[in-house]
Enzyme design. Structure first.
Site, PDB file in Angstrom:
ATOM      1  N   HIS A  14     -11.906  -4.406  -5.292  1.00  0.00           N
ATOM      2  CA  HIS A  14     -11.977  -3.860  -6.650  1.00  0.00           C
ATOM      3  C   HIS A  14     -13.271  -4.142  -7.397  1.00  0.00           C
ATOM      4  CE1 HIS A  14      -7.859  -2.819  -5.845  1.00  0.00           C
ATOM      5  NE2 HIS A  14      -8.169  -1.820  -6.635  1.00  0.00           N
ATOM      6  N   ARG A 112      -6.145   4.676 -12.917  1.00  0.00           N
ATOM      7  CA  ARG A 112      -5.581   3.357 -12.558  1.00  0.00           C
ATOM      8  C   ARG A 112      -5.004   2.733 -13.837  1.00  0.00           C
ATOM      9  NH1 ARG A 112     -10.212   3.107  -8.657  1.00  0.00           N
ATOM     10  NH2 ARG A 112      -9.324   2.584  -6.625  1.00  0.00           N
ATOM     11  N   ARG A 148      -1.454   7.078 -12.382  1.00  0.00           N
ATOM     12  CA  ARG A 148      -0.780   6.241 -11.377  1.00  0.00           C
ATOM     13  C   ARG A 148      -0.043   5.131 -12.111  1.00  0.00           C
ATOM     14  NH1 ARG A 148      -4.107   2.868  -6.978  1.00  0.00           N
ATOM     15  NH2 ARG A 148      -4.607   1.573  -8.761  1.00  0.00           N
ATOM     16  N   GLU A 247      -0.635   5.129   1.228  1.00  0.00           N
ATOM     17  CA  GLU A 247      -1.536   3.999   1.494  1.00  0.00           C
ATOM     18  C   GLU A 247      -0.879   2.933   2.357  1.00  0.00           C
ATOM     19  OE1 GLU A 247      -2.868   2.344  -2.263  1.00  0.00           O
ATOM     20  OE2 GLU A 247      -0.910   2.583  -3.173  1.00  0.00           O
ATOM     21  N   ASP A 271      -6.385   1.045   0.786  1.00  0.00           N
ATOM     22  CA  ASP A 271      -5.263   0.261   1.301  1.00  0.00           C
ATOM     23  C   ASP A 271      -4.783   0.775   2.657  1.00  0.00           C
ATOM     24  OD1 ASP A 271      -4.649  -1.935  -0.412  1.00  0.00           O
ATOM     25  OD2 ASP A 271      -4.089  -0.494  -1.961  1.00  0.00           O
ATOM     26  N   ARG A 281      -8.863  -6.196   2.767  1.00  0.00           N
ATOM     27  CA  ARG A 281      -9.996  -5.447   2.190  1.00  0.00           C
ATOM     28  C   ARG A 281     -10.919  -6.326   1.356  1.00  0.00           C
ATOM     29  NH1 ARG A 281      -6.878  -1.515  -2.194  1.00  0.00           N
ATOM     30  NH2 ARG A 281      -8.791  -1.353  -3.352  1.00  0.00           N
ATOM     31  N   CYS A 318      -8.036   9.590  -2.842  1.00  0.00           N
ATOM     32  CA  CYS A 318      -8.569   8.884  -4.014  1.00  0.00           C
ATOM     33  C   CYS A 318      -9.146   7.530  -3.651  1.00  0.00           C
ATOM     34  CB  CYS A 318      -7.524   8.767  -5.114  1.00  0.00           C
ATOM     35  SG  CYS A 318      -6.079   7.817  -4.647  1.00  0.00           S
TER      36      CYS A 318
HETATM   37  C1  PEP Z   1      -6.517   2.919  -2.445  1.00  0.00           C
HETATM   38  O1  PEP Z   1      -5.815   1.994  -2.031  1.00  0.00           O
HETATM   39  O2  PEP Z   1      -7.225   3.629  -1.716  1.00  0.00           O
HETATM   40  C2  PEP Z   1      -6.546   3.231  -3.897  1.00  0.00           C
HETATM   41  C3  PEP Z   1      -7.182   4.285  -4.351  1.00  0.00           C
HETATM   42  O3  PEP Z   1      -5.937   2.352  -4.738  1.00  0.00           O
HETATM   43  P1  PEP Z   1      -6.545   0.945  -5.165  1.00  0.00           P
HETATM   44  O4  PEP Z   1      -7.966   0.898  -4.675  1.00  0.00           O
HETATM   45  O5  PEP Z   1      -6.445   0.889  -6.656  1.00  0.00           O
HETATM   46  O6  PEP Z   1      -5.644  -0.022  -4.484  1.00  0.00           O
HETATM   47 MG    MG Z   2      -4.305   1.105  -3.237  1.00  0.00          MG
END
Ligand code: PEP
Ligand code: MG
Length: 386
Positions: A14, A112, A148, A247, A271, A281, A318
């Site tokens: 993130h 988000r 979301r 995901e 994910d 990740r 996304c």
């Molecule tokens: C993902 O997991 O690809 C996603 C877009 O959600 P986040 O990155 O917020 O977990």
């Molecule tokens: Mg995700």
């Protein structure tokens, strides 16, 4: 321009996602960085190349040009052979929504909603959520916004909602699981807020971290309950599209079953890659393993798109993969309908889509599915000039 570098993290964690959304130069996951740099030392950071030079020479500094302002492009992205690809933006707040609108995004493909809950030790009321969602949707005008529902847990803890310690938080009570198992009241507040805003704006709803059909059905029961609370007549507010993020590999494999219950899918490739390769990740050492151009991930995307299209459902991406210019021709070739990218990437991605031909992308994507590594896929793209 200022930027930052970190020793931990990866391109899909993130910290990197937020930096990209803000257009901040950043390089993450540099092993040994903290020991190598001293306080007050000059460094030169190149976020595009992923490099950091310690004590750069005056000659090198003189070659640096400030980044140009991100271009704006509000025209539709249509391939040379006439297929429209929606190019939306990911957003985590009202400012992001304004950046998305200014960049010419076709909508917000991923809002988000965690941002509504961060920065405070109190949870926001339904009315407070409506007020912020109104600001986001006002920024986008007639363009759709996909909200979301709350996706906290794992690498996204929420101070206002402390949860018991878990040994494996990424595999724990996160995303939709948290609301279904522990706090349906939170989901109901969000759903009521979404329904109220959707009466005035093309707002769509999306559930994160879905693993099973049963979870989707439970979430939809809560949606019906929220609808009864909000709308005077049950027929009102039924036009809101409802989708899920794909995901978790179980959801991808059962996409044909899930497609019957929803209007659209959005592939959360950050994910999905993490769970497919069982590679955290946030761990820079594992970043090469979690490769979204690996044929195993591409095969999964292929399967999800086919399952969705068989039922006339649309599919977006996304995750960070959507903003990766080398992945875009493959995603177009696999039949993706929408890409949700960072605001600074909108113009670049739209320009690329206009240079592509679906027939050619399909041929290359089919060939990529048969290869044995991400490196081989990159080699193929290079060979094909894509
Ligand atoms: C993902 O997991 O690809 C996603 C877009 O959600 P986040 O990155 O917020 O977990
Ligand atoms: Mg995700």
């Amino acid at each position: 321009m200022l930027g930052f570098a970190t020793e931990q993290g990866s391109a899909t964690a993130h910290t990197a996602i937020l930096a990209r959304a803000l257009g901040l130069p950043a390089v993450v996951g540099i092993a040994g960085l903290v020991d190598a740099v001293e306080d007050g030392q000059a460094v030169l950071l190149d976020g595009d190349e992923g490099t950091l030079v310690i004590d750069p020479s005056a000659d090198l500094v003189a070659t640096v040009r400030p980044p140009a302002d991100a271009a704006s492009d509000a025209e539709p992205a249509i391939t040379r052979d006439g297929r429209r690809i929606e190019v939306g933006c990911n957003a985590a707040g009202v400012d992001d929504a304004r950046r998305a609108a200014a960049a010419g995004a076709d909508g917000i493909g991923l809002l988000r909603s965690e941002f509504l809950f961060l920065g405070s030790d109190r949870l926001p009321s339904e009315d407070a959520q409506v007020a912020v969602l109104e600001e986001v949707t006002a920024a986008m005008g007639e363009r759709p916004v996909i909200l979301r529902t709350l996706d906290v847990g794992a690498d996204k803890p929420l101070p206002a909602l402390p949860q018991p310690h878990e040994v494996n938080p990424a595999l724990g009570v996160r995303g939709l699981r948290l609301q279904l198992l522990r706090r349906p009241d939170l989901l109901l507040d969000q759903l009521r807020a979404a329904l109220r805003v959707s009466a005035r704006h093309p707002l769509r709803l999306m559930f994160p971290m879905v693993s099973t059909l049963d979870e989707v059905r439970q979430a939809k029961v809560l949606l019906e309950q929220a609808r009864r609370d909000v709308t005077p007549s049950p027929a009102d507010g039924t036009g809101m599209q409802v989708g899920i993020m794909i995901e978790v590999p179980a959801a991808a494999i059962a996409a044909d079953v899930l497609a019957a219950e929803v209007d659209f899918f959005s592939l959360g490739t950050n994910d999905l890659t993490q769970y497919l390769f069982a590679a955290d990740r946030t761990n820079p050492e594992l970043a090469p393993l979690a490769d979204s151009l690996h044929p195993a991930l591409l095969r999964m995307v292929d399967q999800v798109v086919k399952a969705a299209h068989r039922r006339d459902r649309w599919v977006g991406v996304c995750g960070e993969m959507a903003s990766d210019l080398s992945a875009v021709p493959l995603l177009v070739g696999l039949g993706i309908d929408e890409l949700s990218v960072h605001p600074p990437a909108v113009a670049r991605v739209k320009a690329l889509v206009r240079r592509l031909e679906v027939a050619e992308c399909t041929r290359v994507a089919r060939a990529a599915l048969e290869l044995d590594s991400g490196a081989a896929v990159r080699g193929l793209l290079e060979q094909e000039g894509l």
